[in-house]
Design an enzyme around this catalytic site. Sequence first.
Site, PDB file in Angstrom:
ATOM      1  NE  ARG A 172      -3.344   0.373   3.025  1.00 55.09           N
ATOM      2  CZ  ARG A 172      -4.568   0.806   2.782  1.00 55.09           C
ATOM      3  NH1 ARG A 172      -5.372   0.089   2.028  1.00 55.09           N
ATOM      4  NH2 ARG A 172      -4.995   1.940   3.283  1.00 55.09           N
ATOM      5  NE  ARG A 176       4.418   9.344  -5.101  1.00 54.45           N
ATOM      6  CZ  ARG A 176       3.746   9.711  -4.025  1.00 54.45           C
ATOM      7  NH1 ARG A 176       4.318  10.474  -3.111  1.00 54.45           N
ATOM      8  NH2 ARG A 176       2.494   9.330  -3.872  1.00 54.45           N
ATOM      9  NE  ARG A 249      -2.857  -5.612  15.887  1.00 55.73           N
ATOM     10  CZ  ARG A 249      -2.447  -5.998  17.089  1.00 55.73           C
ATOM     11  NH1 ARG A 249      -3.008  -7.038  17.679  1.00 55.73           N
ATOM     12  NH2 ARG A 249      -1.475  -5.361  17.702  1.00 55.73           N
ATOM     13  NE  ARG A 280      -2.885   5.375  11.894  1.00 56.02           N
ATOM     14  CZ  ARG A 280      -3.223   4.867  10.728  1.00 56.02           C
ATOM     15  NH1 ARG A 280      -2.706   5.329   9.629  1.00 56.02           N
ATOM     16  NH2 ARG A 280      -4.125   3.915  10.648  1.00 56.02           N
ATOM     17  CD  GLU A 301      -5.106   4.457  14.374  1.00 58.26           C
ATOM     18  OE1 GLU A 301      -5.449   5.581  13.948  1.00 58.26           O
ATOM     19  OE2 GLU A 301      -4.821   3.499  13.640  1.00 58.26           O
ATOM     20  CE1 TYR A 349      -5.137  -3.104   5.782  1.00 60.54           C
ATOM     21  CE2 TYR A 349      -6.073  -1.141   4.831  1.00 60.54           C
ATOM     22  CZ  TYR A 349      -5.179  -1.742   5.669  1.00 60.54           C
ATOM     23  OH  TYR A 349      -4.317  -0.964   6.401  1.00 60.54           O
ATOM     24  CG  ASP A 351      -8.615   2.774   1.281  1.00 61.42           C
ATOM     25  OD1 ASP A 351      -8.544   2.714   2.520  1.00 61.42           O
ATOM     26  OD2 ASP A 351      -7.607   2.764   0.550  1.00 61.42           O
TER      27      ASP A 351
END
Length: 371
Positions: A172, A176, A249, A280, A301, A349, A351
Site C-alpha cells: 500500500r 518515490r 485487528r 500514530r 491510536e 481492506y 477504502d
Amino acid sequence: MKYDYLIVGAGLYGAICAYELSKIGKKVLVIEKRGHIGGNIYTENIIGINVHKYGAHIFHTSNEEIWNYINKFADFNNFINSPMARYKNEIYNMPFNMNTFTKLWKDVFTPDDAIKKIEEEKRNYYVSNPKNLEEQAINLVGITIYQKLIKGYTAKQWGKPCNELPSFIIKRLPVRFTFDNNYFNDKFQGIPIGGYTQIIEKMLAGIDIQLNTDFFSNRKKYESLAEKIIYTGPIDKFFEYKYGCLEYRSLSFETEIIDSSNFQGNAVINYTDYNIPFTRIIEHKHFEFDTTSSKTVITREYPTTWKEGSEPFYPINDDKNNQLYLKYENEAKNLKNVYVGGRLGQYKYFDMDKIIFEALQFIEKIKICNK
Ligand code: FAD
Ligand code: UDP
C-alpha cells in the site's frame, strides 16, 4: 411485512444502500448497534473541531464517477495526506520519497544518489523471492528505512514481527524518487468540510433508523421485519462462526483536548519506534486547515488484540483467513433474500472509494433483478 429491506449497519456501505433503495421507492429500515450512524467514518464536533472518532479518514480515489458521487453529499477541501514519521529523536517525511532519503543520508542529493544508496543498502539482504513482509520491505527500500520506519510500526500495527507477516501489507505504501510527500497516488483527494457524519445524515434523511440495536440481540424479530436483508457486520458472526472465527485487528483511541493552538503541526504523525505503544497521533484541526481555534484535539491510536466483543477494525487477509472467508462467502451466495456486504461482510481492506464502488454495483444488480 412493514419493510422491503432491513439494513444491518449504518456505515458507508449500509447508508449508500439505504439511500439508493429508498430513491427507487423501497421501504427501508436501518439498524445500528452503535449509538451513532456512520460506522468508522463517523466524525464528532468537539470544541468546534471535527474529530475522526475511528482514526484518520482521507478520501482518495482515481474514479471520477465515485468522486462526483461523494461530492453530492459534502464539499471537499484540497487536503493532501502527507504524514510524518517520528523515530526516536528523528522525524521524516512519508511516504518514502526524496525528502525522506535526503534527510536520512547526508550524501544523498539526487534521485540517482538515492537509488544507488538503496541498492547498497539492499546488497547484503536481498532475497530473490521475498516470503514475508521483512524480506519484501528490505528488497524495496533497504535495511535502514526498514529498521527505522517499518519494522516497529508494522509489528505494533499487526501484533506480529515482520518476518511472520505477509508481504502484501507493505504494498500500500508508495516509494518515490521525487520530492513528493503525497501519501496517495490517486487523482482526487480531500476531506469533507464539516466532517463525514453529514454525508451519512444526508444519505439516511427520511429513512427509519434504530440506533443501539444489535441484530443478534433479537435476530428472529429483525429477520421478520423485512423481505430482504442487507447485512454489513462480520460475515463469520452472521453464520454463527460455523467454520471457525476469522481474525481481525482491533484499535483503541485516546482523545484529548489540548490547551495549545498547534500541537504537532501536521494532521498525522506516525510513531515508528516499537517501544512507543501507539502507532500514530492525529491532530484533527489540520484536516480542515483550522488556524483560528485556540485549542486543539488529538487522538492517539493504539493497535490491540481483537477478541469477541471488541471492534473488528482490520481484517487480517493472510492465506489462512482468506480461505476461511471463501467458505462463508460461498454460504452467503446460497442465501435467499440476504445480501452480505461492506468491509466486514466482504472481509476486505476496502477504502471508502471501494466501498462506494461495491455498494453501487450491488444496487445496480438489484435494479436489474427488479426489472
Ligand atoms: P463500517 O464503517 O464498519 O460499518 C459497519 C456498521 O455495521 C458499523 O457501524 C457497525 O457498528 C454496524 N454493525 C456491525 N454489526 C452489527 C450488528 N450485529 N447489528 C447492528 N449493527 C451492526 N478509508 C479511506 O478511504 N481512507 C482512509 O484514510 C481510511 N482510514 C481508515 C482508518 C482506520 C483506522 C480504519 C479502521 C479504516 C479506514 N478506512 C479508510 C476504511 C473505511 O473506514 C471503510 O472503507 C468504511 O468505513 C467501510 O464502511 P462499511 O460500511 O463497510 O463498514
Ligand atoms: N507502514 C509502516 N510505517 C509507517 C506507515 C505504514 O511500516 O510509518 C506500513 C504498515 O505495515 C502498515 C502499512 O504500511 O500496516 C499500510 O499503511 P497505511 O498507512 O496504508 O495503513 P492504514 O492507514 O490503512 O492503517
